[in-house]
Each structure stands twice: as C-alpha cells, then as structure tokens.
Design a protein around this motif. Structure first.
Motif, PDB file in Angstrom:
ATOM      1  N   GLY A 143      20.698  16.795 116.443  1.00 50.44           N
ATOM      2  CA  GLY A 143      21.871  17.100 117.254  1.00 50.44           C
ATOM      3  C   GLY A 143      21.970  18.586 117.560  1.00 50.44           C
ATOM      4  O   GLY A 143      22.477  18.982 118.600  1.00 50.44           O
ATOM      5  N   ASP A 144      21.507  19.420 116.642  1.00 51.52           N
ATOM      6  CA  ASP A 144      21.372  20.861 116.863  1.00 51.52           C
ATOM      7  C   ASP A 144      20.194  21.327 116.017  1.00 51.52           C
ATOM      8  O   ASP A 144      19.666  20.581 115.197  1.00 51.52           O
ATOM      9  CB  ASP A 144      22.655  21.613 116.498  1.00 51.52           C
ATOM     10  N   TRP A 145      19.788  22.561 116.237  1.00 52.25           N
ATOM     11  CA  TRP A 145      18.577  23.071 115.585  1.00 52.25           C
ATOM     12  C   TRP A 145      18.885  24.173 114.583  1.00 52.25           C
ATOM     13  O   TRP A 145      18.043  25.016 114.274  1.00 52.25           O
ATOM     14  CB  TRP A 145      17.581  23.516 116.651  1.00 52.25           C
TER      15      TRP A 145
ATOM     16  N   ASP B 289      13.680  25.790 117.157  1.00 50.22           N
ATOM     17  CA  ASP B 289      14.458  25.303 118.296  1.00 50.22           C
ATOM     18  C   ASP B 289      13.532  25.098 119.495  1.00 50.22           C
ATOM     19  O   ASP B 289      12.897  26.049 119.963  1.00 50.22           O
ATOM     20  CB  ASP B 289      15.542  26.331 118.637  1.00 50.22           C
ATOM     21  N   PRO B 290      13.446  23.880 120.018  1.00 50.94           N
ATOM     22  CA  PRO B 290      12.581  23.646 121.172  1.00 50.94           C
ATOM     23  C   PRO B 290      13.154  24.172 122.486  1.00 50.94           C
ATOM     24  O   PRO B 290      12.473  24.105 123.514  1.00 50.94           O
ATOM     25  CB  PRO B 290      12.456  22.120 121.211  1.00 50.94           C
ATOM     26  N   GLN B 291      14.389  24.705 122.429  1.00 52.16           N
ATOM     27  CA  GLN B 291      15.052  25.244 123.630  1.00 52.16           C
ATOM     28  C   GLN B 291      14.995  24.231 124.772  1.00 52.16           C
ATOM     29  O   GLN B 291      14.453  24.483 125.843  1.00 52.16           O
ATOM     30  CB  GLN B 291      14.427  26.575 124.029  1.00 52.16           C
ATOM     31  N   GLY B 292      15.590  23.082 124.476  1.00 55.52           N
ATOM     32  CA  GLY B 292      15.522  21.958 125.412  1.00 55.52           C
ATOM     33  C   GLY B 292      14.222  21.217 125.165  1.00 55.52           C
ATOM     34  O   GLY B 292      14.093  20.475 124.204  1.00 55.52           O
ATOM     35  N   ASP B 293      13.260  21.443 126.046  1.00 59.65           N
ATOM     36  CA  ASP B 293      11.935  20.866 125.834  1.00 59.65           C
ATOM     37  C   ASP B 293      10.850  21.870 126.239  1.00 59.65           C
ATOM     38  O   ASP B 293       9.767  21.497 126.662  1.00 59.65           O
ATOM     39  CB  ASP B 293      11.770  19.557 126.610  1.00 59.65           C
ATOM     40  N   LYS B 294      11.144  23.163 126.036  1.00 61.28           N
ATOM     41  CA  LYS B 294      10.244  24.218 126.516  1.00 61.28           C
ATOM     42  C   LYS B 294       9.326  24.792 125.440  1.00 61.28           C
ATOM     43  O   LYS B 294       8.279  25.361 125.754  1.00 61.28           O
ATOM     44  CB  LYS B 294      11.073  25.356 127.121  1.00 61.28           C
ATOM     45  N   VAL B 295       9.726  24.674 124.168  1.00 59.39           N
ATOM     46  CA  VAL B 295       9.015  25.369 123.100  1.00 59.39           C
ATOM     47  C   VAL B 295       8.463  24.363 122.087  1.00 59.39           C
ATOM     48  O   VAL B 295       9.190  23.480 121.625  1.00 59.39           O
ATOM     49  CB  VAL B 295       9.955  26.367 122.380  1.00 59.39           C
TER      50      VAL B 295
ATOM     51  N   ALA C 299       3.055  25.539 115.703  1.00 61.46           N
ATOM     52  CA  ALA C 299       3.530  24.257 116.236  1.00 61.46           C
ATOM     53  C   ALA C 299       2.613  23.776 117.357  1.00 61.46           C
ATOM     54  O   ALA C 299       2.101  24.575 118.150  1.00 61.46           O
ATOM     55  CB  ALA C 299       4.962  24.392 116.735  1.00 61.46           C
ATOM     56  N   THR C 300       2.417  22.475 117.419  1.00 62.58           N
ATOM     57  CA  THR C 300       1.471  21.909 118.382  1.00 62.58           C
ATOM     58  C   THR C 300       2.120  20.980 119.403  1.00 62.58           C
ATOM     59  O   THR C 300       1.478  20.593 120.377  1.00 62.58           O
ATOM     60  CB  THR C 300       0.369  21.124 117.646  1.00 62.58           C
ATOM     61  N   ALA C 301       3.389  20.583 119.182  1.00 63.01           N
ATOM     62  CA  ALA C 301       4.033  19.618 120.074  1.00 63.01           C
ATOM     63  C   ALA C 301       5.528  19.895 120.175  1.00 63.01           C
ATOM     64  O   ALA C 301       6.118  20.551 119.312  1.00 63.01           O
ATOM     65  CB  ALA C 301       3.803  18.192 119.578  1.00 63.01           C
ATOM     66  N   VAL C 302       6.117  19.376 121.235  1.00 68.83           N
ATOM     67  CA  VAL C 302       7.559  19.464 121.469  1.00 68.83           C
ATOM     68  C   VAL C 302       8.173  18.126 121.102  1.00 68.83           C
ATOM     69  O   VAL C 302       7.891  17.108 121.745  1.00 68.83           O
ATOM     70  CB  VAL C 302       7.866  19.800 122.949  1.00 68.83           C
TER      71      VAL C 302
END
Length: 203
Positions: free
Chosen positions: A45-47, A61-67, A23-26
């Motif tokens: 709405g969910d991952w 799952d981006p875990q909010g905006d961290k991953v 993956a290259t972007a959030v």
C-alpha cells in the motif's frame, strides 16, 4: 534517505542492505508472463519501512512502476524470468548474527511444484575468502507468490492485494566480518523473489 537514517538509529541492532543497486525487476508490473498482468505483481500500500516480528525492513520504492525494486532471479519459465541473472551480490562489511529476508515466494513455487528442490542459495562470503552456503528449498522455505500458502521454513508476513510475501532468516555460522552476501538461483524451475534484506548485528 530519511527512512534509512531513522532505521539506522534503532539501537544499532539491525542494518539494512539496500536492494536498489542490484534490483532486477519492478514488482508493480507483472514479473512472470506479462508486465501488464495485474495478478503477477507484489504491491505494498506504501513503500515506507515495514516491521515483522520486530525486524525492520527498508523497501525500495518503485516510484509507480519506473524503478526496479526487487531481486527476481532466473527461472526457466515465462517471459521475464529467463532474462534474469542467476545471482546477485549485496556488499556487507560487518559480522552478522542473522540475515533476515522478506522473501520466501517465487513463481512456479509450491504447491505448483511439489518437489523439495533448492530455489535459492544464500552464499555468505567472509572477508578472509571462506564461503558458506545456506540452501533454501521449495516447499520448505519458499512457496508460490500467487496466494497465501504456508510452508514450515518461513512465515507469512504481508498480504499484498491477495498475493503473499514471507519472512525467513539465515544464521551465519562464523563470527567473522562478511564481505558480501550472494543470492544464487538454485537448479530448480522456480523464479524466486527477494523484496528486502536486513542484517542482525552481533551484540
């Protein structure tokens, strides 16, 4: 991991290719001009795993905006796309009847750009060294992410807070084992996004 194991037990018909390592972007941040832009995001709405037309997809799952959770490929416009790679490779190790993509959207895609240019090439690398290209075109397979825009070569899959993600599939011509699947940026001005990839295995 639990979701992945549940996925793998579904009759053995489908096999996910996780995007987490490439993956290259959030997608919960702005991906084109500004990370703070709420309109430039693709947010479920969910991952949890999703299903479209009986094909299951495992999301990262981006875990909010961290991953980093999606593959955003190079594009010449904006702030982030020019910094993105022009290709990524997904290890495979199995033959496949079809490659299912939760994708079909891009920045600066149709109808912003009307030209039927190549946005992405799905390059299949077989174990013996043979390769096979499947070009996916703007205005045919890909459309702009910003709202629902239908094109004939893909299907509207999910509404993501007014944005869209689409579904399409590629069918390899050979029955040989696939070593890897490479997602290659085409020569046009779009910035394509891939959210999930699932293989359909031979019967």
């Amino acid at each position: 991991m639990t979701h992945l194991l549940e996925f793998l037990t579904q009759k053995g018909k489908y096999f996910p290719l996780p995007l987490d390592k490439v993956a290259t972007a959030v997608s919960t941040k702005g991906m084109f001009y500004s990370e703070s832009s709420p309109t430039e995001r693709l947010v479920f709405g969910d991952w949890k795993p999703k299903t479209f037309e009986e094909v299951p997809f495992v999301l990262t799952d981006p875990q909010g905006d961290k991953v980093k959770n999606v593959v955003l490929l190079y594009g010449p416009e904006g702030n982030l796309p020019p910094k993105m790679p022009k290709s990524v490779s997904l290890p495979c190790g199995t033959p496949a009847r079809a490659i299912h993509l939760l994708s079909g959207v891009s920045g600066w895609g149709f109808p912003y750009s009307q030209e039927k240019t190549v946005s992405v090439i799905v390059r299949v690398h077989y174990e013996g060294g043979k390769t096979e290209d499947h070009p996916l075109r703007n205005g045919e397979h890909f459309a702009d992410y910003i709202r629902r825009v239908d094109v004939p070569g893909s299907k509207f899959a999910f509404d993501l807070r007014g944005r869209q993600v689409r579904y399409l599939k590629v069918e390899p011509k050979e029955k040989e084992k696939i070593e890897k699947i490479e997602l290659v940026k085409g020569p046009d001005g779009t910035a394509p996004v891939v959210m999930a990839v699932t293989l359909e295995l031979p019967e």
